[in-house]
Motif scaffolding. Structure first.
Motif, short mmCIF file in Angstrom:
data_model
loop_
_atom_site.label_atom_id
_atom_site.label_comp_id
_atom_site.label_asym_id
_atom_site.label_seq_id
_atom_site.Cartn_x
_atom_site.Cartn_y
_atom_site.Cartn_z
N UNK A 43 -12.30 95.37 88.43
CA UNK A 43 -12.56 96.80 88.58
C UNK A 43 -11.26 97.59 88.65
N UNK A 44 -10.30 97.10 89.44
CA UNK A 44 -9.02 97.80 89.55
C UNK A 44 -8.27 97.79 88.23
N UNK A 45 -8.34 96.69 87.51
CA UNK A 45 -7.66 96.63 86.22
C UNK A 45 -8.33 97.55 85.20
N UNK A 46 -9.65 97.67 85.26
CA UNK A 46 -10.34 98.61 84.37
C UNK A 46 -9.88 100.04 84.66
N UNK A 47 -9.78 100.38 85.94
CA UNK A 47 -9.36 101.74 86.31
C UNK A 47 -7.96 102.06 85.78
N UNK A 48 -7.13 101.03 85.60
CA UNK A 48 -5.77 101.24 85.11
C UNK A 48 -5.61 100.86 83.64
N UNK A 49 -6.73 100.60 82.95
CA UNK A 49 -6.67 100.28 81.52
C UNK A 49 -6.01 98.96 81.21
N UNK A 103 -6.89 95.77 80.39
CA UNK A 103 -7.76 94.72 79.86
C UNK A 103 -7.78 94.85 78.35
N UNK A 104 -7.74 93.72 77.67
CA UNK A 104 -7.84 93.69 76.21
C UNK A 104 -9.05 92.84 75.81
#
Length: 492
Positions: free
Chosen positions: A473-479, A481-482
Motif C-alpha cells: 500500500x505504501x509503495x502504491x502511494x509513492x508509485x 511498483x512496476x
C-alpha cells in the motif's frame, strides 16, 4: 474422514450395473475427463475436467455381494476410499455410492471437501444414468453449503493497517458460484478506500476487486460455470438487471450496482467483502471466464485496470489510423499502452519525465514524451485523436486539451479529489471533448479478457505474500511498483 453417500435407482439389472462398475474405463460422466487402466490391472488413473483433480485409485471386487471397494493410491487434494453396492430392488437395481475422504490442503478444507464430494456424487449419478434413466432415492447433488469462515485481511478502521482476520462467506444461493481465490490484485482504489479518501466506507473492510481463482461449487441453477473452471470477479457483484443500463449490458452504470467490497448486499443487508481472502461467493452473472492463455496471476489486474482502459479505447475507436496518447505509465497506463497497441493505434506515452521511456517502448508505445518539458505541449499541439488520462493528480487540463486534434477527446480514468479547472474555450476550439469512463459491463469485460488472450496481454506484476500488503500500500502511494501488485491468496 467424512462420509458422503448417494443412493440411486435404475431400471438396469443388478448384474449389468455391477459389470459396468468393474470396467471404469467405460464410465461416461460430465465431470470425468478420462479413466485409464494402469499396468497393475486393479488400478485406474482418474482425471476430472477443468484440471480440477487427478488421482490413481485401486479397486477390489466382491462379486458375490456385488460390492466394489476403492481407495486412493495417489493424487491431489484428498485421501479417500469408498464403495459401490448394487442390489436388486424388484424393478431394477439400487446403487449406493459411498465415499469418505480427508483433505491434504488444510487452508482449503472448507471448500475442497464439499467440492470433491459434490463432484464424486454427481459423477456417480451420471455413471448410473448412463444405463438408463436413474432417480435419486437418498441424498442430493445440490445441498446448500452453509456459511463458512475463511481467512482474510481487513482494515479494522479508516487508515488502519490491514491485519489477518476471518470472515463469513454466505451460503450458496441457487445462482451462486463459490470460488477458491488464487490471486487478487492491489488496485490504487483499494488504498483510497482503506484510507477513507472517498468518504465513509464499511469497516472492518476487506478490499480487493481483481480476483482470479477456481470454481469449487455451484448453485442448483447455475449454467455458465462448472466446478474446476478458471474464473474471475471484478469491481461489481450485483446490479438491478432491470434498468436501461443493465438491459444494454452496462451494469457498471446501473444506479443500483453493488461493488465487490465496501457496499451492502441488497439481498441480506450484509457488507460485501472483497478478494483479500481465500474464498468468495458471487452470483454467476458477475463471474468471468479466464481464458487458458492468460495466467491467473497476470489476469487479476485485468478485472479492473484492464477493463477500465479497454472500454474507453473501444468506445472512442482506437485502432489503425488513430493516434492515442496514454497519460501516466502506471497500473492503468501500462495496460492502456498494451491494449491500444494491440488494437492497431499509434501510441504515445506522456509521462512527467523520460525515466520510464524504455518501459513504455517495450510495452508497445511508438513515442514517449516528458510533460515536465514545456516544449512537449508545443511540439504535440493538435496531434491526438484520444488522450487516455490514467493519473489521479491535478493537471493543467487546458494544456492537455491543446494536444487534441479536431474532434478529439480526453477521457479521465484516474480519480482526482480536486475539481477540474478547465476553460470552455479549450473545448470550443476544434470541437474537443472532455469525458470520463469507468470499468465495463460483464459482456464487455469478457470480451476484453478474450481480446487479451488473443493478443498475449497480461499485466506486468509483482506477486507478494499477504504479510506484505501494508508495505505494498505504501509503495502504491509513492508509485513504487512496476506495474501492479498481486497477492498470492494461499498466503492469507
Amino acid at each position: 474422514m467424512k462420509d458422503h453417500s448417494i443412493t440411486l435407482s435404475t431400471a438396469a439389472p443388478a448384474d449389468e450395473v455391477f459389470d459396468l462398475l468393474l470396467h471404469p474405463s467405460r464410465f461416461a460422466a460430465a465431470d470425468i475427463a478420462s479413466v485409464e487402466p494402469s499396468a497393475e490391472g486393479d488400478r485406474y488413473a482418474l482425471r476430472f475436467r477443468g484440471g480440477l483433480a487427478r488421482w490413481i485409485q485401486r479397486t477390489e471386487a466382491d462379486h458375490a455381494a456385488r460390492v466394489l471397494r476403492f481407495e486412493q493410491v495417489s493424487g491431489d487434494f484428498v485421501d479417500f476410499g469408498g464403495s459401490w453396492e448394487v442390489t436388486p430392488d424388484g424393478t431394477g437395481s439400487r446403487v449406493v455410492h459411498r465415499v469418505a475422504f480427508r483433505t491434504s490442503v488444510p487452508h482449503l478444507a472448507g471448500a475442497i471437501e464439499p467440492m470433491i464430494a459434490r463432484v464424486l456424487l454427481r459423477a456417480a449419478a451420471d455413471v448410473v444414468n448412463g444405463l438408463g434413466p436413474a432417480k435419486i432415492v437418498e441424498g442430493t447433488l445440490h445441498d446448500e453449503i452453509p456459511a463458512s469462515s475463511v481467512a482474510a485481511y481487513a482494515a479494522p478502521s479508516p487508515g488502519a493497517p490491514l491485519e489477518p482476520t476471518t470472515i463469513e462467506r454466505r451460503p450458496l444461493r441457487t445462482n451462486d458460484v463459490a470460488i477458491a481465490i488464487h490471486y487478487c490484485g492491489v488496485c490504487h482504489s483499494d488504498v483510497h478506500q482503506v484510507h477513507g479518501d472517498w468518504g465513509d466506507g464499511t469497516f472492518p473492510m476487506v478490499p480487493g476487486h481483481e480476483i482470479t481463482g477456481i470454481v469449487t461449487d455451484i448453485g442448483s441453477e447455475v449454467s455458465k460455470h462448472a466446478i474446476g473452471d478458471r474464473v474471475g470477479v471484478g469491481v461489481i457483484v450485483d446490479s438491478c438487471r432491470d434498468c436501461d443500463q443493465c438491459a444494454q449490458n452496462r451494469e457498471q452504470y446501473c444506479p443500483h450496482s453493488v461493488e465487490t467490497y465496501a457496499a451492502i448486499d441488497p439481498h441480506d443487508g450484509e457488507p460485501t467483502r472483497g478478494g483479500y481472502s481465500t474464498h468468495i461467493v458471487t452470483d454467476e452473472h458477475f463471474v468471468l471466464r479466464i481464458p487458458d492463455a492468460v495466467p491467473l496471476d497476470q489476469a487479476a489486474p485485468l478485472l479492473c485496470a484492464g477493463i477500465t482502459t479497454y472500454s474507453p479505447l473501444k468506445h472512442w475507436n482506437a485502432g489503425p489510423g488513430k493516434k492515442v496518447a496514454v497519460l501516466g505509465l502506471g497500473g492503468l497506463g501500462h495496460l492502456a499502452v498494451k491494449i491500444a497497441r494491440a488494437m492497431g493505434a499509434e501510441v504515445t506515452v506522456l509521462s512527467r519525465s523520460l525515466r520510464k521511456e524504455d518501459d513504455g517502448r517495450n510495452l508497445g508505445a511508438g513515442h514517449f514524451h516528458a510533460t515536465d518539458d514545456p516544449a512537449t505541449f508545443e511540439q504535440l499541439a493538435g496531434t491526438f485523436d484520444l488522450i487516455v488520462c490514467t493519473v489521479s493528480t491535478r493537471l493543467d487540463v487546458d494544456a492537455y486539451l491543446s494536444m487534441l486534434a479536431h474532434g478529439g477527446t480526453m477521457v479521465y480514468l484516474g480519480i482526482t479529489d480536486e475539481p477540474l479547472d478547465v476553460s470552455v474555450f479549450s473545448l470550443l476550439r476544434d470541437r474537443r471533448s472532455l469525458a470520463g469512463s469507468q470499468i465495463g459491463g460483464m459482456a464487455e469485460t469478457q470480451e476484453m479478457l478474450d481480446f487479451c488472450a488473443e493478443h498475449g496481454i497480461g499485466a506486468d506484476i509483482e506477486v507478494i505474500d499477504a504479510a506484505k500488503i501494508n508495505e505494498a500500500f505504501e509503495r502504491v502511494r509513492h508509485g513504487d511498483v512496476r506495474y501492479r501488485f498481486v497477492i498470492d491468496a494461499s498466503t492469507f
